[in-house]
Write a protein that holds these residues in place. Structure first.
Motif, PDB file in Angstrom:
ATOM      1  N   PHE A  43      57.430  34.286  24.167  1.00  0.00           N
ATOM      2  CA  PHE A  43      56.245  35.023  23.747  1.00  0.00           C
ATOM      3  C   PHE A  43      55.683  34.353  22.490  1.00  0.00           C
ATOM      4  CE2 PHE A  43      59.075  37.880  25.940  1.00  0.00           C
ATOM      5  CZ  PHE A  43      58.243  38.563  26.815  1.00  0.00           C
ATOM      6  N   VAL A  44      54.382  34.335  22.396  1.00  0.00           N
ATOM      7  CA  VAL A  44      53.723  33.705  21.253  1.00  0.00           C
ATOM      8  C   VAL A  44      53.016  34.778  20.442  1.00  0.00           C
ATOM      9  CG1 VAL A  44      52.010  32.007  20.502  1.00  0.00           C
ATOM     10  CG2 VAL A  44      53.356  31.595  22.578  1.00  0.00           C
ATOM     11  N   ARG A  45      53.175  34.707  19.132  1.00  0.00           N
ATOM     12  CA  ARG A  45      52.454  35.635  18.268  1.00  0.00           C
ATOM     13  C   ARG A  45      52.032  34.907  16.998  1.00  0.00           C
ATOM     14  NH1 ARG A  45      57.538  39.464  16.317  1.00  0.00           N
ATOM     15  NH2 ARG A  45      58.459  37.960  14.852  1.00  0.00           N
ATOM     16  N   THR A  46      50.969  35.386  16.390  1.00  0.00           N
ATOM     17  CA  THR A  46      50.483  34.779  15.157  1.00  0.00           C
ATOM     18  C   THR A  46      51.384  35.191  14.007  1.00  0.00           C
ATOM     19  OG1 THR A  46      48.224  34.888  15.984  1.00  0.00           O
ATOM     20  CG2 THR A  46      48.497  34.530  13.628  1.00  0.00           C
ATOM     21  N   ALA A  47      51.957  34.205  13.319  1.00  0.00           N
ATOM     22  CA  ALA A  47      52.865  34.500  12.205  1.00  0.00           C
ATOM     23  C   ALA A  47      52.131  34.507  10.878  1.00  0.00           C
ATOM     24  CB  ALA A  47      53.997  33.470  12.167  1.00  0.00           C
ATOM     25  N   GLU A  48      51.281  33.519  10.679  1.00  0.00           N
ATOM     26  CA  GLU A  48      50.569  33.413   9.402  1.00  0.00           C
ATOM     27  C   GLU A  48      49.221  32.776   9.647  1.00  0.00           C
ATOM     28  OE1 GLU A  48      51.037  31.325   4.997  1.00  0.00           O
ATOM     29  OE2 GLU A  48      52.754  31.483   6.343  1.00  0.00           O
ATOM     30  N   LYS A  77      50.236  38.247  -3.324  1.00  0.00           N
ATOM     31  CA  LYS A  77      50.057  37.193  -2.325  1.00  0.00           C
ATOM     32  C   LYS A  77      49.744  37.779  -0.950  1.00  0.00           C
ATOM     33  CE  LYS A  77      52.419  33.190  -0.322  1.00  0.00           C
ATOM     34  NZ  LYS A  77      53.668  32.381  -0.319  1.00  0.00           N
ATOM     35  N   LYS A  78      50.490  38.815  -0.568  1.00  0.00           N
ATOM     36  CA  LYS A  78      50.289  39.431   0.746  1.00  0.00           C
ATOM     37  C   LYS A  78      48.933  40.124   0.833  1.00  0.00           C
ATOM     38  CE  LYS A  78      52.276  42.717   4.044  1.00  0.00           C
ATOM     39  NZ  LYS A  78      50.960  43.364   4.280  1.00  0.00           N
ATOM     40  N   GLN A  79      48.592  40.892  -0.206  1.00  0.00           N
ATOM     41  CA  GLN A  79      47.326  41.618  -0.183  1.00  0.00           C
ATOM     42  C   GLN A  79      46.133  40.662  -0.204  1.00  0.00           C
ATOM     43  OE1 GLN A  79      46.746  44.924   0.182  1.00  0.00           O
ATOM     44  NE2 GLN A  79      48.943  45.120   0.548  1.00  0.00           N
ATOM     45  N   LEU A  80      46.271  39.550  -0.925  1.00  0.00           N
ATOM     46  CA  LEU A  80      45.200  38.562  -0.963  1.00  0.00           C
ATOM     47  C   LEU A  80      44.978  37.971   0.424  1.00  0.00           C
ATOM     48  CD1 LEU A  80      43.166  36.808  -2.499  1.00  0.00           C
ATOM     49  CD2 LEU A  80      45.048  35.239  -3.049  1.00  0.00           C
ATOM     50  N   LEU A  81      46.074  37.635   1.112  1.00  0.00           N
ATOM     51  CA  LEU A  81      45.964  37.103   2.467  1.00  0.00           C
ATOM     52  C   LEU A  81      45.324  38.126   3.396  1.00  0.00           C
ATOM     53  CD1 LEU A  81      46.566  34.913   4.575  1.00  0.00           C
ATOM     54  CD2 LEU A  81      48.839  35.935   4.865  1.00  0.00           C
ATOM     55  N   ASP A  82      45.748  39.382   3.295  1.00  0.00           N
ATOM     56  CA  ASP A  82      45.184  40.432   4.148  1.00  0.00           C
ATOM     57  C   ASP A  82      43.682  40.582   3.914  1.00  0.00           C
ATOM     58  OD1 ASP A  82      47.644  40.943   5.244  1.00  0.00           O
ATOM     59  OD2 ASP A  82      48.058  42.721   4.023  1.00  0.00           O
ATOM     60  N   LYS A  84      41.596  38.330   2.821  1.00  0.00           N
ATOM     61  CA  LYS A  84      40.874  37.170   3.337  1.00  0.00           C
ATOM     62  C   LYS A  84      40.756  37.212   4.859  1.00  0.00           C
ATOM     63  CE  LYS A  84      41.591  33.780  -0.308  1.00  0.00           C
ATOM     64  NZ  LYS A  84      42.076  32.421  -0.600  1.00  0.00           N
ATOM     65  N   LEU A  85      41.805  37.681   5.517  1.00  0.00           N
ATOM     66  CA  LEU A  85      41.743  37.794   6.974  1.00  0.00           C
ATOM     67  C   LEU A  85      40.714  38.838   7.395  1.00  0.00           C
ATOM     68  CD1 LEU A  85      45.526  37.553   7.916  1.00  0.00           C
ATOM     69  CD2 LEU A  85      43.772  35.794   8.094  1.00  0.00           C
ATOM     70  N   LYS A  86      40.667  39.945   6.669  1.00  0.00           N
ATOM     71  CA  LYS A  86      39.655  40.961   6.962  1.00  0.00           C
ATOM     72  C   LYS A  86      38.261  40.403   6.717  1.00  0.00           C
ATOM     73  CE  LYS A  86      42.555  44.987   5.933  1.00  0.00           C
ATOM     74  NZ  LYS A  86      42.775  46.130   5.011  1.00  0.00           N
ATOM     75  N   LEU A  87      38.127  39.623   5.651  1.00  0.00           N
ATOM     76  CA  LEU A  87      36.837  39.030   5.334  1.00  0.00           C
ATOM     77  C   LEU A  87      36.401  38.064   6.427  1.00  0.00           C
ATOM     78  CD1 LEU A  87      34.523  38.742   3.371  1.00  0.00           C
ATOM     79  CD2 LEU A  87      35.880  37.113   2.055  1.00  0.00           C
ATOM     80  N   SER A  88      37.355  37.331   6.991  1.00  0.00           N
ATOM     81  CA  SER A  88      37.055  36.437   8.099  1.00  0.00           C
ATOM     82  C   SER A  88      36.494  37.216   9.283  1.00  0.00           C
ATOM     83  CB  SER A  88      38.329  35.687   8.519  1.00  0.00           C
ATOM     84  OG  SER A  88      38.092  34.870   9.636  1.00  0.00           O
ATOM     85  N   SER A  89      37.096  38.367   9.580  1.00  0.00           N
ATOM     86  CA  SER A  89      36.604  39.209  10.676  1.00  0.00           C
ATOM     87  C   SER A  89      35.237  39.792  10.355  1.00  0.00           C
ATOM     88  CB  SER A  89      37.598  40.342  10.956  1.00  0.00           C
ATOM     89  OG  SER A  89      38.841  39.828  11.389  1.00  0.00           O
ATOM     90  N   VAL A  90      35.016  40.118   9.083  1.00  0.00           N
ATOM     91  CA  VAL A  90      33.719  40.643   8.661  1.00  0.00           C
ATOM     92  C   VAL A  90      32.619  39.617   8.922  1.00  0.00           C
ATOM     93  CG1 VAL A  90      32.339  41.235   6.627  1.00  0.00           C
ATOM     94  CG2 VAL A  90      34.568  42.298   6.966  1.00  0.00           C
TER      95      VAL A  90
END
Length: 222
Positions: A43-48, A77-82, A84-90
């Motif tokens: 199974f493949v899943r997105t890790a980072e 570090k974790k919240q910053l990544l989260d 940025k990922l939300k911003l990418s979706s935005v």
């Protein structure tokens, strides 16, 4: 269930088909986990997720907000990544809305907007792209001061000829970019998406950098 065939290269590398990269919303430098169960199924899943294309897009403002909330160390570090990922979706959501508005006849040519029409600037007959604005983009121009507005025609003229010459803010599916300019002591941004097949550029947001950040936060809660 869809099945995709991939080949293993001489160095052990695996190239995922473009359909899978699009499905997962993958960009360069993303990390995947390959999980193997007791029956040997993989199974493949997105890790980072990589946020390199968004490396400096509001990063300082996001960090300041997180520090104010007490985030430090690994939490920061974790919240910053989260964020940025939300911003990418935005960015992708803004692009989808922009394209839908264009198809529904709800966008307007840049030179016909209330803010720019009085300047008497016409589209270059040799322009390679049409520059359109969403309702949000039109409103953004209206509220700009005259000193800031004077910078806009030169930006749009550049976009008509070469929209790819500016910084890309890549969401998973769309080609979104930003132009930076300064008026007085403030930094300003023009955020737009390129739809190459239609030779179309749709401007989604214009304004002071911090004001755009605060508006995105309010509208999308990233």
């Amino acid at each position: 269930m869809e099945t995709y065939s991939v080949k293993v290269g001489t160095e052990g590398e695996i190239i995922l088909p473009s359909e899978l990269r699009k499905l997962f919303g993958l960009v360069a430098e993303d990390t995947l986990d390959l999980c193997v169960d007791s029956e040997g199924k993989v199974f493949v899943r997105t890790a980072e997720r990589s946020v390199q294309p968004l490396s400096d897009f509001f990063e300082d403002l996001i960090i300041n907000d997180l520090l104010a909330k007490g985030c430090r160390g690994d939490c920061l570090k974790k919240q910053l990544l989260d964020c940025k990922l939300k911003l990418s979706s935005v960015l992708d959501r803004l692009s989808e809305d922009a394209y839908r508005a264009y198809k529904n006849g709800q966008s307007i040519k840049c030179w016909d907007t209330q803010a720019l029409a009085p300047m008497g600037i016409q589209k270059d007959n040799n322009a390679l792209f049409d520059v359109m604005l969403t309702t949000r983009g039109v409103h953004d121009l209206v509220v700009l001061r005259k000193a800031e507005l004077r910078e806009i025609p030169a930006v749009f003229k550049c976009l008509e000829q070469d929209p790819y010459g500016f910084k890309r803010l890549r969401g998973p599916h769309y080609e979104t970019y930003r132009v930076s300019f300064r008026s007085g002591t403030k930094e300003y941004r023009v955020i737009y998406t390129v739809f190459a097949a239609e030779k179309l550029i749709v401007v989604t947001m214009v304004g002071a950098r911090k004001a755009i950040y605060e508006r995105l936060q309010k509208d999308f809660s990233f």
